[in-house]
Design a protein around this motif. Structure first.
Motif, PDB file in Angstrom:
ATOM      1  N   MET A   1     -37.568  42.985  72.383  1.00 45.66           N
ATOM      2  CA  MET A   1     -35.813  43.822  73.446  1.00 45.66           C
ATOM      3  C   MET A   1     -34.970  42.326  73.373  1.00 45.66           C
ATOM      4  N   TYR A   2     -34.122  42.688  72.816  1.00 50.07           N
ATOM      5  CA  TYR A   2     -33.151  41.460  71.849  1.00 50.07           C
ATOM      6  C   TYR A   2     -32.856  40.271  72.960  1.00 50.07           C
ATOM      7  N   TYR A   3     -32.383  40.910  74.194  1.00 51.92           N
ATOM      8  CA  TYR A   3     -32.914  39.344  75.108  1.00 51.92           C
ATOM      9  C   TYR A   3     -33.641  38.425  75.110  1.00 51.92           C
ATOM     10  N   GLU A   4     -34.850  38.927  74.973  1.00 55.80           N
ATOM     11  CA  GLU A   4     -36.233  38.210  75.525  1.00 55.80           C
ATOM     12  C   GLU A   4     -35.955  37.024  73.880  1.00 55.80           C
ATOM     13  N   MET A   5     -35.320  38.468  72.385  1.00 59.33           N
ATOM     14  CA  MET A   5     -35.684  37.658  71.212  1.00 59.33           C
ATOM     15  C   MET A   5     -34.750  36.140  71.106  1.00 59.33           C
ATOM     16  N   ILE A   6     -33.840  36.345  72.039  1.00 58.82           N
ATOM     17  CA  ILE A   6     -32.624  35.134  71.712  1.00 58.82           C
ATOM     18  C   ILE A   6     -33.288  33.794  72.813  1.00 58.82           C
ATOM     19  N   GLY A   7     -34.156  34.573  73.810  1.00 64.07           N
ATOM     20  CA  GLY A   7     -35.161  33.448  74.772  1.00 64.07           C
ATOM     21  C   GLY A   7     -34.644  33.044  76.048  1.00 64.07           C
TER      22      GLY A   7
ATOM     23  N   GLU B   1     -35.607  31.294  89.294  1.00 64.55           N
ATOM     24  CA  GLU B   1     -34.041  30.813  89.191  1.00 64.55           C
ATOM     25  C   GLU B   1     -33.785  30.213  88.174  1.00 64.55           C
ATOM     26  N   PRO B   2     -32.745  31.231  88.263  1.00 60.21           N
ATOM     27  CA  PRO B   2     -31.852  31.337  86.364  1.00 60.21           C
ATOM     28  C   PRO B   2     -30.648  30.282  86.566  1.00 60.21           C
ATOM     29  N   LYS B   3     -30.307  29.771  85.245  1.00 62.47           N
ATOM     30  CA  LYS B   3     -29.835  28.937  84.672  1.00 62.47           C
ATOM     31  C   LYS B   3     -28.000  29.700  84.582  1.00 62.47           C
ATOM     32  N   LEU B   4     -27.909  29.694  85.564  1.00 54.73           N
ATOM     33  CA  LEU B   4     -26.250  30.477  86.165  1.00 54.73           C
ATOM     34  C   LEU B   4     -25.679  30.272  84.507  1.00 54.73           C
ATOM     35  N   ASP B   5     -25.385  29.472  84.432  1.00 48.68           N
ATOM     36  CA  ASP B   5     -23.585  29.216  83.519  1.00 48.68           C
ATOM     37  C   ASP B   5     -24.523  30.151  82.545  1.00 48.68           C
ATOM     38  N   ARG B   6     -25.751  30.440  82.613  1.00 46.24           N
ATOM     39  CA  ARG B   6     -25.806  31.810  81.090  1.00 46.24           C
ATOM     40  C   ARG B   6     -26.461  32.610  81.628  1.00 46.24           C
ATOM     41  N   SER B   7     -25.909  33.234  82.985  1.00 45.53           N
ATOM     42  CA  SER B   7     -26.035  34.632  82.874  1.00 45.53           C
ATOM     43  C   SER B   7     -25.223  35.516  83.434  1.00 45.53           C
ATOM     44  N   THR B   8     -25.838  36.577  83.738  1.00 46.76           N
ATOM     45  CA  THR B   8     -24.024  37.456  84.217  1.00 46.76           C
ATOM     46  C   THR B   8     -25.071  38.070  86.015  1.00 46.76           C
ATOM     47  N   LEU B   9     -24.283  38.228  86.831  1.00 50.87           N
ATOM     48  CA  LEU B   9     -25.026  38.457  88.058  1.00 50.87           C
ATOM     49  C   LEU B   9     -24.449  39.294  88.721  1.00 50.87           C
ATOM     50  N   PHE B  10     -25.424  40.656  88.888  1.00 49.65           N
ATOM     51  CA  PHE B  10     -24.829  42.138  88.763  1.00 49.65           C
ATOM     52  C   PHE B  10     -25.379  41.950  90.601  1.00 49.65           C
TER      53      PHE B  10
ATOM     54  N   GLU C   1     -22.155  44.159  76.869  1.00 51.56           N
ATOM     55  CA  GLU C   1     -21.429  43.764  75.553  1.00 51.56           C
ATOM     56  C   GLU C   1     -20.565  42.903  75.165  1.00 51.56           C
ATOM     57  N   SER C   2     -19.284  42.791  76.331  1.00 51.65           N
ATOM     58  CA  SER C   2     -17.599  42.760  75.802  1.00 51.65           C
ATOM     59  C   SER C   2     -17.796  41.072  76.359  1.00 51.65           C
ATOM     60  N   GLY C   3     -16.744  40.528  75.276  1.00 54.30           N
ATOM     61  CA  GLY C   3     -15.660  39.084  75.928  1.00 54.30           C
ATOM     62  C   GLY C   3     -16.930  38.295  77.177  1.00 54.30           C
ATOM     63  N   ALA C   4     -16.650  37.568  77.857  1.00 53.00           N
ATOM     64  CA  ALA C   4     -17.663  36.689  78.179  1.00 53.00           C
ATOM     65  C   ALA C   4     -18.331  37.492  79.110  1.00 53.00           C
ATOM     66  N   PHE C   5     -19.175  38.439  78.673  1.00 50.24           N
ATOM     67  CA  PHE C   5     -20.864  38.380  79.432  1.00 50.24           C
ATOM     68  C   PHE C   5     -21.411  38.423  77.927  1.00 50.24           C
ATOM     69  N   ALA C   6     -20.988  38.697  77.016  1.00 49.55           N
ATOM     70  CA  ALA C   6     -22.092  38.850  75.524  1.00 49.55           C
ATOM     71  C   ALA C   6     -22.679  38.348  75.745  1.00 49.55           C
ATOM     72  N   GLY C   7     -23.879  38.044  75.413  1.00 49.94           N
ATOM     73  CA  GLY C   7     -25.230  36.887  75.031  1.00 49.94           C
ATOM     74  C   GLY C   7     -25.435  35.769  76.409  1.00 49.94           C
ATOM     75  N   THR C   8     -24.802  36.682  77.380  1.00 49.93           N
ATOM     76  CA  THR C   8     -25.329  36.282  78.802  1.00 49.93           C
ATOM     77  C   THR C   8     -26.701  36.773  79.158  1.00 49.93           C
ATOM     78  N   MET C   9     -27.672  36.125  80.429  1.00 49.97           N
ATOM     79  CA  MET C   9     -28.903  37.018  80.797  1.00 49.97           C
ATOM     80  C   MET C   9     -28.440  38.214  81.888  1.00 49.97           C
TER      81      MET C   9
END
Length: 260
Positions: A1-7, A23-32, A198-206
């Motif tokens: 799984m991609y997100y697990e692969m990037i840690g 508890e997540p690191k919110l500065d690296r997350s997207t909260l739905f 997959e877009s903009g500031a959301f890409a690469g976040t958890m």
């Protein structure tokens, strides 16, 4: 799984938990966040909900922690939910993905032709008017028939909307809590989440998702598959790895995240 692969399990979460939720690191997350049954308690009627007085402050605090990556993702119409969340200017996905608000602009799904949606609403409202205990909720992208006030009418509500779905191409019938809904085919919260992530500031976040309904399960399953945090609010079988008892518990967890 991609997100697990990037840690995600290491880099994007702390070792602490709040009510059993990592508890997540919110500065690296997207909260739905779902709305009804998740942020606010369900009510007998869609217009009878009560929104916690501190909701606006909570969402603003979470938005600050995530650099604006707090997304309300709801079955309600955006025009409806934003009345309850005045002061929240972040993204909103409405109608289970049939609507999207970005930078203040609302866009409806291409299949949600106003004439067709209006016709569905008119017919459903007329049916509900002849069955005490049924409530018709008309949306810009579809229609919902609630039987919360009289569960004995569930089969009749289903049969009516099923007949409508068979005569209106492009609209699917869905079951939610004490209700059935017609909405454009091919949409879903999980579909909208994948596209947004997959877009903009959301890409690469958890991805993190709090949801309560059976209609939230595909999205909870998708988030869990990505190594994100999937939180089921309330009872029922779920693909989520975490569970909170009710919206009050969900708000409490989110407040602690915001204050951490």
């Amino acid at each position: 799984m991609y997100y697990e692969m990037i840690g995600f399990h290491g880099e994007h979460q702390s070792e602490h938990t709040v009510d059993g939720v990592p508890e997540p690191k919110l500065d690296r997350s997207t909260l739905f966040l779902d709305f009804d049954g998740t942020l606010v308690e369900l009510a007998d009627r869609p217009d009878a909900i009560e929104v916690d007085a501190g909701m606006g402050d909570l969402l603003r605090a979470l938005s600050a922690k995530t650099d604006g990556r707090v997304v309300i993702i709801t079955g309600r119409a955006i025009e409806d939910v934003q009345q309850y969340l005045q002061g929240f200017d972040g993204p909103i996905i409405g109608g289970h993905g049939a609507q999207e608000r970005q930078a203040g602009e609302i866009r409806n799904h291409e299949l949600a032709d106003p004439a067709t949606v209006g016709h569905l609403g008119t017919m459903t409202a007329a049916f509900a008017a002849t069955h005490e205990g049924l409530i018709c909720e008309q949306k810009p992208t579809g229609v919902v028939l609630h039987f919360r006030q009289n569960e004995d009418l569930a089969s009749q509500a289903y049969a009516f909307l099923r007949a409508l779905s068979e005569t209106h191409d492009g609209f699917d019938l869905h079951h939610s809590k004490m209700a059935y809904e017609l909405r454009p085919a091919g949409i879903g919260k999980d579909v909208s989440m994948r596209r947004m992530m997959e877009s903009g500031a959301f890409a690469g976040t958890m991805p993190i998702f709090f949801g309560d309904d059976v209609t939230d399960e595909p999205a909870l399953h998708w988030v869990a598959e990505q190594g994100g945090i999937a939180v089921k609010v309330g009872e029922g079988e779920t693909a989520a790895g975490c569970r909170l008892k009710n919206p009050e518990a969900a708000r409490r967890t989110l407040r602690r995240w915001a204050e951490a």
